[in-house]
Design a protein around this motif. Structure first.
Motif, mmCIF file in Angstrom:
data_model
loop_
_atom_site.group_PDB
_atom_site.id
_atom_site.type_symbol
_atom_site.label_atom_id
_atom_site.label_comp_id
_atom_site.label_asym_id
_atom_site.label_seq_id
_atom_site.Cartn_x
_atom_site.Cartn_y
_atom_site.Cartn_z
ATOM 1 N N CYS A 104 0.898 -1.247 0.029
ATOM 2 C CA CYS A 104 -0.098 -0.007 -0.010
ATOM 3 C C CYS A 104 0.828 1.144 0.105
ATOM 4 C CB CYS A 104 -0.841 0.069 1.189
ATOM 5 S SG CYS A 104 -2.011 1.184 1.278
ATOM 6 N N ASN A 105 0.692 2.199 -0.764
ATOM 7 C CA ASN A 105 1.390 3.261 -0.896
ATOM 8 C C ASN A 105 0.600 4.420 -1.140
ATOM 9 O OD1 ASN A 105 4.263 2.092 -1.605
ATOM 10 N ND2 ASN A 105 3.188 1.071 -3.011
ATOM 11 N N SER A 106 1.037 5.526 -0.190
ATOM 12 C CA SER A 106 0.215 7.023 -0.041
ATOM 13 C C SER A 106 1.246 8.159 -0.931
ATOM 14 C CB SER A 106 -0.123 7.338 1.168
ATOM 15 O OG SER A 106 -0.665 8.675 1.177
ATOM 16 N N SER A 107 0.662 8.986 -1.500
ATOM 17 C CA SER A 107 1.216 10.077 -1.896
ATOM 18 C C SER A 107 1.747 10.997 -0.830
ATOM 19 C CB SER A 107 0.412 10.706 -3.067
ATOM 20 O OG SER A 107 -0.908 11.147 -2.633
ATOM 21 N N THR A 108 0.969 10.882 0.121
ATOM 22 C CA THR A 108 1.288 11.653 1.254
ATOM 23 C C THR A 108 1.496 11.075 2.574
ATOM 24 O OG1 THR A 108 -1.257 12.147 1.698
ATOM 25 C CG2 THR A 108 -0.027 13.836 0.469
ATOM 26 N N THR A 109 2.100 11.824 3.689
ATOM 27 C CA THR A 109 2.129 11.237 4.917
ATOM 28 C C THR A 109 0.841 10.829 5.627
ATOM 29 O OG1 THR A 109 4.137 12.120 5.096
ATOM 30 C CG2 THR A 109 3.234 11.423 7.110
ATOM 31 N N LEU A 110 0.779 9.590 5.931
ATOM 32 C CA LEU A 110 -0.351 9.087 6.717
ATOM 33 C C LEU A 110 -0.190 9.065 8.098
ATOM 34 C CD1 LEU A 110 -1.047 5.691 4.653
ATOM 35 C CD2 LEU A 110 -2.222 8.158 4.448
ATOM 36 N N SER A 111 -1.322 9.464 8.971
ATOM 37 C CA SER A 111 -1.213 9.575 10.393
ATOM 38 C C SER A 111 -1.268 8.049 10.807
ATOM 39 C CB SER A 111 -2.403 10.326 10.927
ATOM 40 O OG SER A 111 -3.628 10.001 10.512
ATOM 41 N N ASN A 112 -2.093 7.252 10.143
ATOM 42 C CA ASN A 112 -2.011 5.799 10.563
ATOM 43 C C ASN A 112 -2.724 4.947 9.521
ATOM 44 O OD1 ASN A 112 -5.125 4.957 10.958
ATOM 45 N ND2 ASN A 112 -5.007 7.310 12.160
ATOM 46 N N ILE A 113 -2.875 3.741 9.369
ATOM 47 C CA ILE A 113 -3.200 3.111 8.388
ATOM 48 C C ILE A 113 -4.092 1.825 9.032
ATOM 49 C CG2 ILE A 113 -1.209 1.497 7.732
ATOM 50 C CD1 ILE A 113 -1.642 2.093 4.874
ATOM 51 N N GLN A 114 -4.874 1.343 8.383
ATOM 52 C CA GLN A 114 -5.573 0.144 8.884
ATOM 53 C C GLN A 114 -5.854 -0.562 7.697
ATOM 54 O OE1 GLN A 114 -9.719 1.578 9.960
ATOM 55 N NE2 GLN A 114 -8.964 2.792 11.873
ATOM 56 N N TRP A 115 -5.832 -2.159 8.042
ATOM 57 C CA TRP A 115 -6.085 -2.992 6.883
ATOM 58 C C TRP A 115 -7.386 -3.975 7.288
ATOM 59 C CZ3 TRP A 115 -3.041 -4.417 2.694
ATOM 60 C CH2 TRP A 115 -1.851 -3.560 2.543
ATOM 61 N N TYR A 116 -8.000 -4.294 6.150
ATOM 62 C CA TYR A 116 -9.405 -5.022 6.408
ATOM 63 C C TYR A 116 -9.108 -6.319 5.192
ATOM 64 C CZ TYR A 116 -11.472 -1.136 8.402
ATOM 65 O OH TYR A 116 -11.734 -0.128 9.279
ATOM 66 N N LYS A 117 -10.041 -7.165 5.512
ATOM 67 C CA LYS A 117 -10.101 -8.350 4.543
ATOM 68 C C LYS A 117 -11.693 -8.477 4.339
ATOM 69 C CE LYS A 117 -9.651 -13.300 4.525
ATOM 70 N NZ LYS A 117 -9.371 -14.492 5.254
ATOM 71 N N GLN A 118 -11.932 -8.719 2.984
ATOM 72 C CA GLN A 118 -13.195 -8.898 2.618
ATOM 73 C C GLN A 118 -13.350 -10.385 1.940
ATOM 74 O OE1 GLN A 118 -14.671 -6.154 -0.287
ATOM 75 N NE2 GLN A 118 -16.783 -6.499 0.309
ATOM 76 N N ARG A 119 -13.784 -11.124 2.657
ATOM 77 C CA ARG A 119 -14.122 -12.447 1.885
ATOM 78 C C ARG A 119 -15.313 -12.543 0.616
ATOM 79 N NH1 ARG A 119 -12.310 -16.726 5.343
ATOM 80 N NH2 ARG A 119 -12.008 -16.305 7.271
ATOM 81 N N PRO A 120 -15.233 -13.254 -0.131
ATOM 82 C CA PRO A 120 -15.767 -13.324 -1.333
ATOM 83 C C PRO A 120 -17.468 -13.208 -0.837
ATOM 84 C CG PRO A 120 -14.376 -14.848 -2.010
ATOM 85 C CD PRO A 120 -14.005 -14.253 -0.275
ATOM 86 N N GLY A 121 -18.360 -12.239 -1.453
ATOM 87 C CA GLY A 121 -19.651 -12.168 -0.989
ATOM 88 C C GLY A 121 -19.901 -11.457 0.315
ATOM 89 N N HIS B 219 -18.521 -8.520 3.647
ATOM 90 C CA HIS B 219 -18.024 -7.135 3.869
ATOM 91 C C HIS B 219 -16.750 -7.171 4.579
ATOM 92 C CE1 HIS B 219 -19.899 -8.884 7.550
ATOM 93 N NE2 HIS B 219 -18.921 -8.065 8.271
ATOM 94 N N PRO B 220 -16.181 -5.781 4.365
ATOM 95 C CA PRO B 220 -14.748 -5.804 4.833
ATOM 96 C C PRO B 220 -14.812 -5.926 6.602
ATOM 97 C CG PRO B 220 -15.442 -3.799 3.418
ATOM 98 C CD PRO B 220 -16.620 -4.677 3.640
ATOM 99 N N VAL B 221 -13.624 -6.536 6.966
ATOM 100 C CA VAL B 221 -13.488 -7.008 8.251
ATOM 101 C C VAL B 221 -12.226 -6.299 8.848
ATOM 102 C CG1 VAL B 221 -13.508 -8.522 10.175
ATOM 103 C CG2 VAL B 221 -15.097 -8.799 8.209
ATOM 104 N N PHE B 222 -12.118 -5.516 9.833
ATOM 105 C CA PHE B 222 -11.061 -4.707 10.273
ATOM 106 C C PHE B 222 -9.796 -5.816 10.856
ATOM 107 C CE2 PHE B 222 -8.585 -1.601 12.238
ATOM 108 C CZ PHE B 222 -8.112 -2.143 13.477
ATOM 109 N N GLY C 268 -9.522 -14.030 -0.221
ATOM 110 C CA GLY C 268 -10.345 -12.898 -0.141
ATOM 111 C C GLY C 268 -9.651 -11.480 -0.730
ATOM 112 N N THR C 269 -10.260 -10.556 -0.340
ATOM 113 C CA THR C 269 -9.522 -9.147 -1.023
ATOM 114 C C THR C 269 -9.375 -8.294 0.224
ATOM 115 O OG1 THR C 269 -10.959 -9.200 -2.618
ATOM 116 C CG2 THR C 269 -9.920 -6.988 -2.158
ATOM 117 N N TYR C 270 -7.949 -7.802 0.191
ATOM 118 C CA TYR C 270 -7.312 -7.256 1.403
ATOM 119 C C TYR C 270 -7.185 -5.756 0.926
ATOM 120 C CZ TYR C 270 -6.085 -11.786 3.221
ATOM 121 O OH TYR C 270 -6.167 -13.135 3.568
ATOM 122 N N PHE C 271 -7.696 -5.027 1.978
ATOM 123 C CA PHE C 271 -7.791 -3.550 1.590
ATOM 124 C C PHE C 271 -6.888 -2.600 2.572
ATOM 125 C CE2 PHE C 271 -11.054 -3.276 -1.310
ATOM 126 C CZ PHE C 271 -12.072 -4.304 -1.259
#
Lengths: 111, 113
Positions: free
Chosen positions: A23-40, A42-45, A85-88
């Protein structure tokens, strides 16, 4: 404006192989979170990283926040079919309340 | 706690019809978020509320979309009139305070024919 980019878009691995998403940001992040979404589903922290250079582990998952707080990674050791799943990643814009989600990395694990 | 509750889970409607999506956040959470997810655009933040007040609606696509939060336990997202390009999964999420983890509801899958 601030953008949170995520690569790769897709990843296909054999069960037991490792997996990493970035994961890359164009600006400095104060924090970052990661979520996982299984097929079908919802995102889960999964986790939140706040400190520069922070590394956190959850069993086979290792999360890292870059020293400049502009990038982060999620590494999965010895993937299992349950990791499918999909990782955000999600980073805040302007203030803590508003998070912008990356495009996600879709992980497929072949048994 | 039952988590974030959304209704309906699925909605199929015809173009031009009004659509109302509903959300009940987790009790005690003071931030509420509406997201839209599509294959093309991913997960987009539409609007978020803090203490029932809309803080930022810059993500709302156009005037056809409106959201309200009349009290701490209920929010609606309305689309009027609906169009086929509005077809997506709409998620509601809540958090206890700014910057904390967001708890997502199961989503409403909207199909506009």
């Amino acid at each position: 404006g601030q953008q949170v980019m995520q690569i790769p878009q897709y990843q296909h691995v054999q069960e037991g192989e490792d997996f990493t998403t970035y994961c890359n940001s164009s600006t400095t992040l104060s924090n970052i979170q990661w979520y996982k979404q299984r097929p079908g589903g919802h995102p889960v922290f999964l986790i939140q990283l706040v400190k520069s250079g922070e590394v956190k582990k959850q069993k086979r998952l290792t999360f890292q926040f870059g020293e400049a707080k502009k990038n982060s990674s999620l590494h999965i050791t010895a993937t299992q079919t349950t990791d499918v799943g999909t990782y955000f990643c999600a980073g805040p814009r302007y203030n803590f309340n508003k998070f912008y989600f990356g495009s996600g990395t879709k992980l497929n694990v072949k048994p | 706690d039952a988590g974030v509750i959304q209704s309906p889970r699925h909605e199929v409607t015809e173009m031009g019809q009004e659509v109302t999506l509903r959300c009940k956040p987790i009790s005690g959470h003071n931030s509420l978020f509406w997201y839209r997810q599509t294959m093309m655009r991913g997960l987009e933040l539409l609007i978020y509320f803090n203490n029932n007040v809309p803080i930022d609606d810059s993500g709302m696509p156009e005037d056809r979309f409106s959201a309200k939060m009349p009290n701490a336990s209920f929010s609606t997202l309305k689309i009027q009139p609906s169009e086929p390009r509005d077809s997506a999964v709409y998620f509601c999420a809540s958090s206890s305070q700014g910057g904390n983890e967001q708890f997502f509801g199961p989503g409403t899958r909207l199909t506009v024919l």
